[in-house]
Design a protein around this motif. Structure first.
Motif, PDB file in Angstrom:
ATOM      1  N   CYS A  82      -1.961  84.346  66.438  1.00 63.75           N
ATOM      2  CA  CYS A  82      -0.659  84.207  67.179  1.00 63.75           C
ATOM      3  C   CYS A  82       0.284  84.788  66.573  1.00 63.75           C
ATOM      4  O   CYS A  82       0.734  84.321  65.614  1.00 63.75           O
ATOM      5  CB  CYS A  82      -0.463  82.534  67.506  1.00 63.75           C
ATOM      6  SG  CYS A  82       0.974  82.231  68.772  1.00 63.75           S
ATOM      7  N   LYS A  83       0.954  85.785  67.251  1.00 65.21           N
ATOM      8  CA  LYS A  83       2.254  86.423  66.531  1.00 65.21           C
ATOM      9  C   LYS A  83       3.451  85.574  66.944  1.00 65.21           C
ATOM     10  O   LYS A  83       3.593  84.839  68.044  1.00 65.21           O
ATOM     11  CB  LYS A  83       2.347  87.806  67.294  1.00 65.21           C
ATOM     12  CG  LYS A  83       3.074  88.392  66.413  1.00 65.21           C
ATOM     13  CD  LYS A  83       3.174  90.106  67.045  1.00 65.21           C
ATOM     14  CE  LYS A  83       4.080  91.035  66.194  1.00 65.21           C
ATOM     15  NZ  LYS A  83       4.113  92.369  66.753  1.00 65.21           N
ATOM     16  N   LEU A  84       4.328  85.282  65.882  1.00 62.15           N
ATOM     17  CA  LEU A  84       5.375  84.200  66.109  1.00 62.15           C
ATOM     18  C   LEU A  84       6.679  84.936  65.872  1.00 62.15           C
ATOM     19  O   LEU A  84       6.877  85.664  64.509  1.00 62.15           O
ATOM     20  CB  LEU A  84       5.117  83.292  65.039  1.00 62.15           C
ATOM     21  CG  LEU A  84       3.803  82.573  65.255  1.00 62.15           C
ATOM     22  CD1 LEU A  84       3.657  81.650  63.919  1.00 62.15           C
ATOM     23  CD2 LEU A  84       3.773  81.432  66.420  1.00 62.15           C
ATOM     24  N   SER A  85       7.806  84.257  66.400  1.00 61.68           N
ATOM     25  CA  SER A  85       9.048  84.845  66.013  1.00 61.68           C
ATOM     26  C   SER A  85       9.443  83.890  64.681  1.00 61.68           C
ATOM     27  O   SER A  85       8.691  82.958  64.330  1.00 61.68           O
ATOM     28  CB  SER A  85       9.994  84.476  67.280  1.00 61.68           C
ATOM     29  OG  SER A  85      10.281  83.052  67.560  1.00 61.68           O
ATOM     30  N   ARG A  86      10.456  84.118  64.240  1.00 66.11           N
ATOM     31  CA  ARG A  86      11.087  83.125  63.163  1.00 66.11           C
ATOM     32  C   ARG A  86      11.017  81.630  63.465  1.00 66.11           C
ATOM     33  O   ARG A  86      10.582  80.851  62.748  1.00 66.11           O
ATOM     34  CB  ARG A  86      12.278  83.797  62.717  1.00 66.11           C
ATOM     35  CG  ARG A  86      12.802  83.116  61.409  1.00 66.11           C
ATOM     36  CD  ARG A  86      13.988  83.544  60.734  1.00 66.11           C
ATOM     37  NE  ARG A  86      14.517  82.721  59.750  1.00 66.11           N
ATOM     38  CZ  ARG A  86      15.482  83.114  58.843  1.00 66.11           C
ATOM     39  NH1 ARG A  86      16.138  84.414  59.098  1.00 66.11           N
ATOM     40  NH2 ARG A  86      15.923  82.500  57.960  1.00 66.11           N
TER      41      ARG A  86
END
Length: 121
Positions: A82-86
């Motif tokens: 899963c790619k995540l924002s900060r």
């Protein structure tokens, strides 16, 4: 006779969805799999991501802005990631297994920042 299908919500054109996904992706610098190197197991990461996404949903956040399912490669093996924002990364850490020191340290750091300093009282 002609049959029409009605939908309650408007469907956005694919090109607009692709653009917004690209735009949101520019701000996603973290991967859930990064937490493997912090001592979390794949099962712990999956549970933490699920809880973080539930928090985001209940807070009416735009999930597409902070979480994106992707595939990654680790040690020549393809994994679901899963790619995540900060903010997404922070939510995952906040909702991870509290027995892990990295999680406890993160939670304390956030609370100290929220409370305006390194006050322990």
């Amino acid at each position: 006779m002609q049959i029409s299908i009605y939908r309650k919500e408007n469907q956005t054109a694919d090109s607009i969805n692709n653009f917004t996904d690209f735009y949101y992706g520019l701000r996603m610098h973290f991967f859930a799999s990064d937490l493997l190197y912090k001592g979390l197991s794949p099962k712990q990461i999956s549970s933490a991501v699920e809880r973080a996404m539930n928090v985001a949903k209940s807070s009416k956040m735009n999930l597409r802005e902070h979480f994106r399912p992707v595939f990654s490669s680790i040690d020549n093996e393809i994994i679901s990631d899963c790619k995540l924002s900060r903010l997404g990364y922070g939510l995952v850490l906040m909702n991870a297994e509290t027995k892990l020191s990295i999680v406890g340290k993160w939670q304390l750091k956030v609370l100290e920042s929220f409370m305006g300093g390194n006050n322990t009282h």
